[in-house]
Scaffold this motif. Structure first.
Motif, PDB file in Angstrom:
ATOM      1  N   ALA A  90       0.839  -1.214   0.000  1.00 25.84           N
ATOM      2  CA  ALA A  90       0.000   0.000   0.000  1.00 25.84           C
ATOM      3  C   ALA A  90       0.868   1.255   0.000  1.00 25.84           C
ATOM      4  O   ALA A  90       0.604   2.211  -0.737  1.00 25.84           O
ATOM      5  CB  ALA A  90      -0.912  -0.001   1.233  1.00 25.84           C
ATOM      6  N   THR A  91       1.927   1.236   0.818  1.00 19.89           N
ATOM      7  CA  THR A  91       2.768   2.441   0.900  1.00 19.89           C
ATOM      8  C   THR A  91       3.491   2.682  -0.430  1.00 19.89           C
ATOM      9  O   THR A  91       3.672   3.818  -0.822  1.00 19.89           O
ATOM     10  CB  THR A  91       3.820   2.355   2.037  1.00 19.89           C
ATOM     11  N   HIS A  94       1.044   4.232  -2.957  1.00 18.78           N
ATOM     12  CA  HIS A  94       0.866   5.659  -2.655  1.00 18.78           C
ATOM     13  C   HIS A  94       2.140   6.454  -2.936  1.00 18.78           C
ATOM     14  O   HIS A  94       2.088   7.570  -3.457  1.00 18.78           O
ATOM     15  CB  HIS A  94       0.455   5.836  -1.180  1.00 18.78           C
ATOM     16  N   ASP A  95       3.280   5.860  -2.579  1.00 19.46           N
ATOM     17  CA  ASP A  95       4.554   6.564  -2.764  1.00 19.46           C
ATOM     18  C   ASP A  95       4.810   6.880  -4.234  1.00 19.46           C
ATOM     19  O   ASP A  95       5.342   7.943  -4.572  1.00 19.46           O
ATOM     20  CB  ASP A  95       5.690   5.691  -2.199  1.00 19.46           C
ATOM     21  N   LEU A  98       3.091  10.001  -5.079  1.00 27.26           N
ATOM     22  CA  LEU A  98       3.810  11.170  -4.543  1.00 27.26           C
ATOM     23  C   LEU A  98       5.046  11.487  -5.370  1.00 27.26           C
ATOM     24  O   LEU A  98       5.394  12.655  -5.582  1.00 27.26           O
ATOM     25  CB  LEU A  98       4.232  10.915  -3.090  1.00 27.26           C
ATOM     26  N   ASP A  99       5.742  10.432  -5.832  1.00 30.57           N
ATOM     27  CA  ASP A  99       6.987  10.622  -6.585  1.00 30.57           C
ATOM     28  C   ASP A  99       6.749  10.760  -8.093  1.00 30.57           C
ATOM     29  O   ASP A  99       7.714  10.858  -8.851  1.00 30.57           O
ATOM     30  CB  ASP A  99       7.927   9.422  -6.365  1.00 30.57           C
ATOM     31  N   PHE A 127      -4.548  -1.307   2.509  1.00 26.60           N
ATOM     32  CA  PHE A 127      -4.329  -0.883   3.879  1.00 26.60           C
ATOM     33  C   PHE A 127      -5.485  -1.351   4.788  1.00 26.60           C
ATOM     34  O   PHE A 127      -5.267  -1.906   5.867  1.00 26.60           O
ATOM     35  CB  PHE A 127      -4.208   0.645   3.852  1.00 26.60           C
ATOM     36  N   LEU A 153       4.460   5.931  10.028  1.00 27.45           N
ATOM     37  CA  LEU A 153       4.891   5.863   8.628  1.00 27.45           C
ATOM     38  C   LEU A 153       4.284   7.030   7.826  1.00 27.45           C
ATOM     39  O   LEU A 153       4.973   7.737   7.089  1.00 27.45           O
ATOM     40  CB  LEU A 153       4.335   4.556   8.115  1.00 27.45           C
ATOM     41  N   CYS A 154       2.978   7.220   8.016  1.00 26.21           N
ATOM     42  CA  CYS A 154       2.297   8.326   7.309  1.00 26.21           C
ATOM     43  C   CYS A 154       2.849   9.666   7.784  1.00 26.21           C
ATOM     44  O   CYS A 154       3.053  10.579   6.978  1.00 26.21           O
ATOM     45  CB  CYS A 154       0.793   8.288   7.561  1.00 26.21           C
ATOM     46  N   LYS A 181       9.407   6.724   8.194  1.00 22.96           N
ATOM     47  CA  LYS A 181       8.805   6.203   6.951  1.00 22.96           C
ATOM     48  C   LYS A 181       9.270   4.793   6.604  1.00 22.96           C
ATOM     49  O   LYS A 181       8.574   4.076   5.898  1.00 22.96           O
ATOM     50  CB  LYS A 181       9.011   7.157   5.778  1.00 22.96           C
ATOM     51  N   THR A 182      10.440   4.367   7.096  1.00 23.56           N
ATOM     52  CA  THR A 182      10.952   3.032   6.743  1.00 23.56           C
ATOM     53  C   THR A 182      11.256   2.164   7.963  1.00 23.56           C
ATOM     54  O   THR A 182      10.803   1.022   8.047  1.00 23.56           O
ATOM     55  CB  THR A 182      12.245   3.164   5.893  1.00 23.56           C
ATOM     56  N   GLN A 219      17.209   2.283   4.190  1.00 25.18           N
ATOM     57  CA  GLN A 219      16.722   3.513   3.551  1.00 25.18           C
ATOM     58  C   GLN A 219      17.881   4.398   3.082  1.00 25.18           C
ATOM     59  O   GLN A 219      17.804   5.018   2.026  1.00 25.18           O
ATOM     60  CB  GLN A 219      15.787   4.290   4.490  1.00 25.18           C
ATOM     61  N   ASP A 223      18.367   5.513  -0.673  1.00 26.39           N
ATOM     62  CA  ASP A 223      18.551   6.911  -1.085  1.00 26.39           C
ATOM     63  C   ASP A 223      19.825   7.064  -1.923  1.00 26.39           C
ATOM     64  O   ASP A 223      19.885   7.916  -2.825  1.00 26.39           O
ATOM     65  CB  ASP A 223      18.577   7.824   0.155  1.00 26.39           C
ATOM     66  N   LYS A 236      13.148   0.506 -10.863  1.00 19.63           N
ATOM     67  CA  LYS A 236      12.198   1.555 -10.468  1.00 19.63           C
ATOM     68  C   LYS A 236      12.743   2.902 -10.929  1.00 19.63           C
ATOM     69  O   LYS A 236      13.935   3.024 -11.252  1.00 19.63           O
ATOM     70  CB  LYS A 236      11.962   1.533  -8.961  1.00 19.63           C
TER      71      LYS A 236
HETATM   72  C1  FPP Z   1       9.420   4.621  -0.179  1.00 17.11           C
HETATM   73  O1  FPP Z   1      10.315   5.667  -0.052  1.00 17.11           O
HETATM   74  C2  FPP Z   1       8.194   4.913   0.657  1.00 17.11           C
HETATM   75  C3  FPP Z   1       8.042   4.638   1.942  1.00 17.11           C
HETATM   76  C4  FPP Z   1       9.101   3.966   2.718  1.00 17.11           C
HETATM   77  C5  FPP Z   1       6.804   4.971   2.709  1.00 17.11           C
HETATM   78  C6  FPP Z   1       5.666   5.534   1.887  1.00 17.11           C
HETATM   79  C7  FPP Z   1       4.472   5.847   2.741  1.00 17.11           C
HETATM   80  C8  FPP Z   1       3.396   6.507   2.321  1.00 17.11           C
HETATM   81  C9  FPP Z   1       3.292   6.997   0.923  1.00 17.11           C
HETATM   82  C10 FPP Z   1       2.248   6.781   3.252  1.00 17.11           C
HETATM   83  C11 FPP Z   1       1.045   5.964   2.871  1.00 17.11           C
HETATM   84  C12 FPP Z   1       0.823   4.973   3.917  1.00 17.11           C
HETATM   85  C13 FPP Z   1      -0.114   3.981   3.947  1.00 17.11           C
HETATM   86  C14 FPP Z   1      -0.190   3.159   5.170  1.00 17.11           C
HETATM   87  C15 FPP Z   1      -1.040   3.624   2.840  1.00 17.11           C
HETATM   88  P1  FPP Z   1      11.210   6.142  -1.260  1.00 17.11           P
HETATM   89  O2  FPP Z   1      10.429   7.012  -2.179  1.00 17.11           O
HETATM   90  O3  FPP Z   1      12.447   6.701  -0.674  1.00 17.11           O
HETATM   91  O4  FPP Z   1      11.578   4.738  -1.952  1.00 17.11           O
HETATM   92  P2  FPP Z   1      11.439   4.254  -3.457  1.00 17.11           P
HETATM   93  O5  FPP Z   1      12.768   4.570  -4.031  1.00 17.11           O
HETATM   94  O6  FPP Z   1      11.240   2.743  -3.354  1.00 17.11           O
HETATM   95  O7  FPP Z   1      10.319   4.940  -4.107  1.00 17.11           O
END
Ligand code: FPP
Ligand code: MG
Length: 333
Positions: A90-91, A94-95, A98-99, A127, A153-154, A181-182, A219, A223, A236
């Motif tokens: 789920a995260t 959603h992530d 955001l990205d 979730f 985490l959120c 977050k991680t 993490q 990064d 990715k």
């Molecule tokens: C990856 O980070 C993302 C996370 C570790 C957490 C993301 C959490 C949310 C978006 C909140 C939503 C929560 C719920 C419970 C539905 P990154 O962008 O550094 O890693 P990546 O390189 O794998 O994208």
């Protein structure tokens, strides 16, 4: 594609590491498949796509290996393994929104195929299924621990988003973000593994701390991958932190330690329009020693994780948990 399909070749090593819990992981897959079944057209397609998202199953593996290292796996561990994997998926769904990421685990992201609205709802669906499943244990401890972890985490993601564009982000703030977050979820996996194996509080605390340090190491390495990894290997979208001005450890360290002229150059690359920040920043970060600094930080968190395992008697599973900490730092995907 079924969630039970064989892993691709680049995951063979992880699969070998997971040999002592292979049967448990099959049990977790079975629960995942049954819980996430939907006959509704459209929804079934979205869920089927998650089969392509199948990763290393690191979180259920952490939970199960911790349980085995503590003496044994119970059926509650299988249920909880499925719960943490659903939360993790789920995260990621959603992530990627955001990205604005287009690739995850070598396939197009849900957002790139179905759009942001379907992605947010699919994340919510996973979730809420996870919470419903954890409630089937009829044990308030699991729901409470998972509730607290996902809440943090959120909060970590919200914190990160509110810090976007802040070029003065400190190392402490960065650690606070990645801890939430991680590391919170990896710690939660180990805690549940130990708790449901009936361990005393001090052992549970040590193994929770193992999971937390492992998560931090993981993490920081992730990064680093965003900055210097190869997309074809990582499977990715990379460079998204830099494009979105989400500062991570190498850049934070450079901006705090490099000479003024280099800091000015780096700030102007970060704030420029266009999408080639990664290529321009990589030589700056290399020459300043910022990547080496971040790697050594990840290594010390991995070492701290291993030290916490001393609370357990030696066993193949304890040795694998130590190897996982080391592999968290040295990986290309
Ligand atoms: C990856 O980070 C993302 C996370 C570790 C957490 C993301 C959490 C949310 C978006 C909140 C939503 C929560 C719920 C419970 C539905 P990154 O962008 O550094 O890693 P990546 O390189 O794998 O994208
Ligand atoms: Mg991301």
């Amino acid at each position: 594609m079924s969630l039970l399909t064989a892993p691709p070749a680049n995951r063979i090593m992880a699969t070998q590491l997971f040999t002592p819990i292979a049967r448990d992981l099959v049990a977790v897959e079975r629960i995942l498949n049954t819980t996430l079944e939907s006959s509704r057209p459209g929804v079934d397609q979205l869920i089927a796509h998650l089969g392509y998202y199948k990763g290393k199953r690191l979180r259920p593996a952490l939970l199960l290996l911790t349980a085995r290292a503590c003496g044994g796996v119970e059926s509650a561990h299988h249920t909880l393994g499925a719960v943490v994997e659903m939360i993790h998926t789920a995260t990621l769904v959603h992530d990627d929104v955001l990205d604005s990421a287009s690739i995850r685990r070598h396939v197009p992201t849900v957002n790139s195929l179905w759009g942001n609205q379907a992605s947010i709802l699919l994340g919510d669906y996973l979730f809420t299924q996870a919470f419903h499943l954890s409630a089937t244990l009829d044990d308030v401890r699991a729901c409470r621990i998972i509730g607290k972890a996902t809440n943090r985490l959120c909060e970590g993601e919200l914190h990160q988003i509110t810090c976007r564009g802040r070029l003065d982000l400190s190392e402490d703030e960065y650690y606070d973000i990645i801890d939430a977050k991680t590391a919170e979820l990896t710690a939660c996996c180990c805690k549940l593994g130990a708790m449901y194996a009936g361990m005393p509080d001090d052992v549970i605390a040590n193994l929770t701390a193992y999971g937390q340090s492992l998560g931090l190491a993981f993490q920081i390495a992730d990064d680093l991958l965003d900055i210097e990894g190869v997309e074809a290997k990582a499977g990715k979208s990379l460079g998204t932190d830099l494009e979105q001005q989400k500062l991570t450890l190498p850049l934070i360290w450079l901006l705090e330690n490099a000479p003024k002229e280099q800091c000015d150059r780096v700030r102007s690359i970060l704030t420029a329009t266009g999408n080639h920040k990664r290529e321009a920043l990589l030589p700056e970060l290399r020459s300043a020693g910022a990547l080496d600094y971040a790697r050594s930080e990840a290594e010390s968190h991995a070492a701290a994780a291993c030290a916490k395992l001393e609370c357990l008697p030696a066993s193949p599973e304890r040795a694998i948990l130590a190897m996982l900490a080391e592999r968290a730092v040295h990986r290309d995907h």
